[in-house]
Design a protein around this motif. Structure first.
Motif, PDB file in Angstrom:
ATOM      1  N   UNK A 175       0.817  -1.202   0.000  1.00  0.00           N
ATOM      2  CA  UNK A 175       0.000   0.000   0.000  1.00  0.00           C
ATOM      3  C   UNK A 175       0.849   1.250   0.000  1.00  0.00           C
ATOM      4  N   UNK A 176       0.215   2.372   0.261  1.00  0.00           N
ATOM      5  CA  UNK A 176       0.929   3.639   0.164  1.00  0.00           C
ATOM      6  C   UNK A 176       1.687   3.956   1.440  1.00  0.00           C
ATOM      7  N   UNK A 177       2.814   4.653   1.270  1.00  0.00           N
ATOM      8  CA  UNK A 177       3.538   5.164   2.425  1.00  0.00           C
ATOM      9  C   UNK A 177       3.133   6.606   2.657  1.00  0.00           C
ATOM     10  N   UNK A 178       4.051   7.379   3.266  1.00  0.00           N
ATOM     11  CA  UNK A 178       3.781   8.809   3.417  1.00  0.00           C
ATOM     12  C   UNK A 178       4.106   9.471   2.093  1.00  0.00           C
ATOM     13  N   UNK A 179       3.065   9.613   1.261  1.00  0.00           N
ATOM     14  CA  UNK A 179       3.289  10.015  -0.129  1.00  0.00           C
ATOM     15  C   UNK A 179       4.050  11.318  -0.275  1.00  0.00           C
ATOM     16  N   UNK A 180       3.913  12.189   0.703  1.00  0.00           N
ATOM     17  CA  UNK A 180       4.548  13.500   0.577  1.00  0.00           C
ATOM     18  C   UNK A 180       6.057  13.378   0.354  1.00  0.00           C
ATOM     19  N   UNK A 181       6.648  12.265   0.829  1.00  0.00           N
ATOM     20  CA  UNK A 181       8.098  12.136   0.677  1.00  0.00           C
ATOM     21  C   UNK A 181       8.536  11.803  -0.743  1.00  0.00           C
ATOM     22  N   UNK A 182       7.671  11.173  -1.544  1.00  0.00           N
ATOM     23  CA  UNK A 182       8.064  10.968  -2.940  1.00  0.00           C
ATOM     24  C   UNK A 182       7.685  12.169  -3.804  1.00  0.00           C
ATOM     25  N   UNK A 183       6.850  13.056  -3.265  1.00  0.00           N
ATOM     26  CA  UNK A 183       6.486  14.249  -4.019  1.00  0.00           C
ATOM     27  C   UNK A 183       7.532  15.339  -3.802  1.00  0.00           C
ATOM     28  N   UNK A 184       7.363  16.446  -4.540  1.00  0.00           N
ATOM     29  CA  UNK A 184       8.352  17.517  -4.490  1.00  0.00           C
ATOM     30  C   UNK A 184       8.665  18.028  -3.078  1.00  0.00           C
ATOM     31  N   UNK A 185       7.664  18.309  -2.228  1.00  0.00           N
ATOM     32  CA  UNK A 185       8.002  18.867  -0.910  1.00  0.00           C
ATOM     33  C   UNK A 185       8.902  17.943  -0.101  1.00  0.00           C
ATOM     34  N   UNK A 186       8.699  16.630  -0.251  1.00  0.00           N
ATOM     35  CA  UNK A 186       9.495  15.665   0.504  1.00  0.00           C
ATOM     36  C   UNK A 186      10.969  15.750   0.181  1.00  0.00           C
ATOM     37  N   UNK A 187      11.293  16.140  -1.074  1.00  0.00           N
ATOM     38  CA  UNK A 187      12.693  16.271  -1.446  1.00  0.00           C
ATOM     39  C   UNK A 187      13.359  17.356  -0.619  1.00  0.00           C
ATOM     40  N   UNK A 188      12.686  18.505  -0.542  1.00  0.00           N
ATOM     41  CA  UNK A 188      13.262  19.620   0.213  1.00  0.00           C
ATOM     42  C   UNK A 188      13.370  19.272   1.692  1.00  0.00           C
ATOM     43  N   UNK A 189      12.266  18.750   2.249  1.00  0.00           N
ATOM     44  CA  UNK A 189      12.242  18.482   3.692  1.00  0.00           C
ATOM     45  C   UNK A 189      13.261  17.398   4.046  1.00  0.00           C
ATOM     46  N   UNK A 190      13.294  16.321   3.242  1.00  0.00           N
ATOM     47  CA  UNK A 190      14.246  15.247   3.500  1.00  0.00           C
ATOM     48  C   UNK A 190      15.679  15.738   3.470  1.00  0.00           C
ATOM     49  N   UNK A 191      16.019  16.529   2.455  1.00  0.00           N
ATOM     50  CA  UNK A 191      17.389  17.034   2.346  1.00  0.00           C
ATOM     51  C   UNK A 191      17.719  17.961   3.511  1.00  0.00           C
ATOM     52  N   UNK A 192      16.751  18.800   3.914  1.00  0.00           N
ATOM     53  CA  UNK A 192      16.968  19.704   5.047  1.00  0.00           C
ATOM     54  C   UNK A 192      17.365  18.942   6.297  1.00  0.00           C
ATOM     55  N   UNK A 193      16.612  17.868   6.597  1.00  0.00           N
ATOM     56  CA  UNK A 193      16.919  17.097   7.804  1.00  0.00           C
ATOM     57  C   UNK A 193      18.235  16.339   7.670  1.00  0.00           C
ATOM     58  N   UNK A 194      18.519  15.808   6.474  1.00  0.00           N
ATOM     59  CA  UNK A 194      19.786  15.091   6.288  1.00  0.00           C
ATOM     60  C   UNK A 194      20.969  16.037   6.494  1.00  0.00           C
ATOM     61  N   UNK A 195      20.852  17.271   5.997  1.00  0.00           N
ATOM     62  CA  UNK A 195      21.953  18.228   6.188  1.00  0.00           C
ATOM     63  C   UNK A 195      22.141  18.527   7.667  1.00  0.00           C
TER      64      UNK A 195
END
Lengths: 195, 194, 190
Positions: free
Chosen positions: B164-184
């Motif tokens: 089934x689906x995960x937290x879809x926001x992470x595969x969408x555009x906003x997830x890229x920014x947020x994910x990278x922010x936290x990784x940095x």
């Protein structure tokens, strides 16, 4: 650090250096192009054959032609498959420009009795997890088209008064898929596909 | 600095993505899954390695004023080679990465290493720098791709462990920014501690 | 194709920065202050429009007739690089005030992937010249809009008490993510 003396930046020196660099680059690229030309064509052919195998019943010979699309500015490719001399179906390579991220191409196969045999997505850039459910590998959504006769089965999502269940949260992609299928059917119909 | 340090600096200390923040467009654009991140990273590594190698070999032959245009021609040639070879042998991956393959040519990381490192250092160091930086870039892309794939689709390298689906926001555009922010932020912490 | 649809899609639905991820470097680099982001957006609009026109002509009158499409990447980047140089020289001579306003941003244009990206996207979408120009201008407006919104958010972020580990770039990325989330709401427009 290298302490080698570099050529002066005089006009002839600069022209010669740039000319040499671009010439070598051009030759190298030309070489790679010639070497990869055949594999690229083979990869494209393999992809086409794979899609044809999915959307048409088993066939042994194939005829193809290009037809201008009904209400569109591009042309559609028709591939009619024959088995032992009788027609088994026609695959139409169609497109839509209404995808979430612009254009995508699909292949729709019609059987001679005017039903959709199967559909296959050729390329798309729809959103992963949402719009990419148009692909069979991601979801069974597009199987609802199989075996339907577009004369009775309205190729529109239910929201627009049609018979197609839209993908949850991806109405735009579903609409685009219907748009492409409809374009294929209308062009197929105009070409005298309906008996 | 010995060659081992030269090689490993790209992973943590001078990671092109988390620390230098170069070439972020493909980092955000293609990392919807770990495999896409890996493919893009390796394509960039190839271009970076080859352009560093060629630039360091011809650095003493190019007049200073035309060095940037020459570097651009060299980089663009290798990018075109990658494009052609991928179309021939990895057509599916090529389609997924799409626009970002030709855009390697404007990846500030590639031109930046050619100009700042390869045009000033000897052959061995430049090759190792190109390889190290490229693999550091690949590491960052694969990591971000894996994080987004795990959270967004409940899968890793295409293997689904949650149906089934995960937290879809992470595969969408906003997830890229947020994910990278936290990784940095996490990488900053890690770098300060070591 | 309808120009209005091209414009709305490029500015809101498929925003070049927040949905397509092109031009991230200048997006982060100059978005610290509102005034610099205005200058940057102006320079982008100028170069993007000219670059799209020139690359369109080259693609349709040289590359396609001689079936040299595989040289697209290398040709386009060379055109853009020399174009940027030329614009810089001409502006300096012809319009010093404009040069003053845009000058420092021009050298950054060559490695701005938004310029090359829009040129390639124009060719991929098979736009005619007029549609290409409209597409380029709309994308430049989209870039400017995202940059302007983001720089005003960042000016506010400076005044806030952000947790120590998240200060600087990390919080800027999270803010950009929320902005991108807001832009996803435009999806139903077309």
């Amino acid at each position: 650090m290298s302490k080698q003396k570099k050529p002066e930046s005089t006009f002839p020196n600069m022209v010669i250096a740039l000319l040499l660099v671009t010439m070598i680059a051009g030759l190298a690229l030309g070489g790679v192009y010639v070497v990869t030309k055949e594999p690229i064509a083979a990869a494209k052919r393999a992809k086409l054959e794979n899609a044809l195998g999915k959307v048409l019943p088993e066939f042994d010979t194939l005829k193809n032609k290009k037809v201008p699309a009904v209400n569109g500015n591009d042309s559609l490719a028709f591939y009619t498959g024959y088995r032992n001399g009788s027609e088994v179906g026609t695959a139409v390579k169609t497109y839509t420009e209404k995808g979430y991220d612009g254009r995508f191409d699909i292949m729709v196969g019609f059987t001679p009795d005017n039903r959709i045999e199967n559909t296959a997505v050729l390329n798309h850039t729809e959103t992963p997890g949402l719009g990419d459910k148009i692909e069979k590998s991601k979801s069974d959504w597009s199987k609802q088209f199989n075996g339907k006769n577009p004369e009775q089965f309205q190729l529109k999502v239910k929201k627009d008064g049609g018979d197609v269940d839209a993908i949850t949260a991806a109405t735009i992609s579903s609409r685009a898929f219907c748009d492409a299928t409809k374009r294929a059917y209308e062009t197929y119909e105009k070409e005298g596909g309906v008996k | 600095m010995n060659q081992w340090q030269n090689f490993t600096k790209g992973f943590i200390k001078d990671n092109p993505v988390f620390v230098l923040m170069l070439g972020l467009c493909p980092v955000l654009g293609v990392t919807t899954s770990a495999i896409n991140g890996l493919g893009m990273g390796l394509a960039t590594t190839f271009v970076l390695l080859m352009s560093n190698t060629v630039v360091t070999l011809i650095k003493s032959l190019i007049p200073v004023k035309v060095r940037i245009p020459s570097f651009i021609v060299i980089i663009a040639s290798f990018v075109t080679i990658v494009e052609l070879v991928m179309q021939a042998f990895l057509p599916t991956l090529f389609e997924q990465l799409g626009l970002f393959i030709p855009l390697i040519v404007v990846n500030c990381l590639v031109l930046g290493r050619a100009e700042a490192f390869a045009s000033k250092n000897d052959f061995i160091s430049s090759v190792i720098d190109g390889l190290g930086m490229g693999l550091g870039f690949t590491f960052a892309l694969t990591l971000l791709g894996a994080v987004r794939e795990i959270l967004g689709s409940g899968a890793i390298f295409g293997w689904e462990f949650v149906t089934g689906d995960g937290m879809l926001v992470f595969v969408l555009a906003p997830g890229a920014f947020i994910g990278l922010g936290y990784l940095i932020a996490i990488m900053n912490k890690f770098n300060k501690a070591s | 194709m309808d120009y209005i649809i091209i414009i709305i899609t490029a500015i809101f639905v498929n925003n070049i920065v927040l949905a397509q991820f092109l031009g991230i470097c200048p997006f982060l680099g100059v978005s610290g202050k509102v005034s610099t982001s205005v200058g940057m957006s102006g320079a982008v609009m100028f170069v993007m429009t000219i670059a799209t026109i020139v690359t369109w002509l080259i693609q349709n009158y040289i590359l396609i007739p001689f079936s040299l499409e595989f040289l697209q990447t290398i040709t386009f980047i060379l055109i853009i690089a020399s174009l940027v140089q030329m614009v810089e020289i001409i502006l300096k001579k012809v319009s010093p005030p404009l040069y003053q306003a845009l000058g420092i941003y021009l050298p950054l244009m060559t490695t701005n992937c938004a310029i090359l990206g829009v040129a390639i996207l124009t060719m991929q979408s098979n736009y005619n010249l007029m549609e290409g120009v409209v597409f380029a201008i709309a994308n430049a407006i989209g870039f400017g809009l995202a940059l302007l919104l983001f720089s005003s958010i960042r000016e506010h972020l400076d005044l806030l008490d952000v947790p120590k580990g998240m200060r600087g770039v990390p919080i800027a990325f999270v803010a950009a993510g929320i902005l991108a989330l807001a832009f996803m709401g435009f999806a139903g427009l077309v």
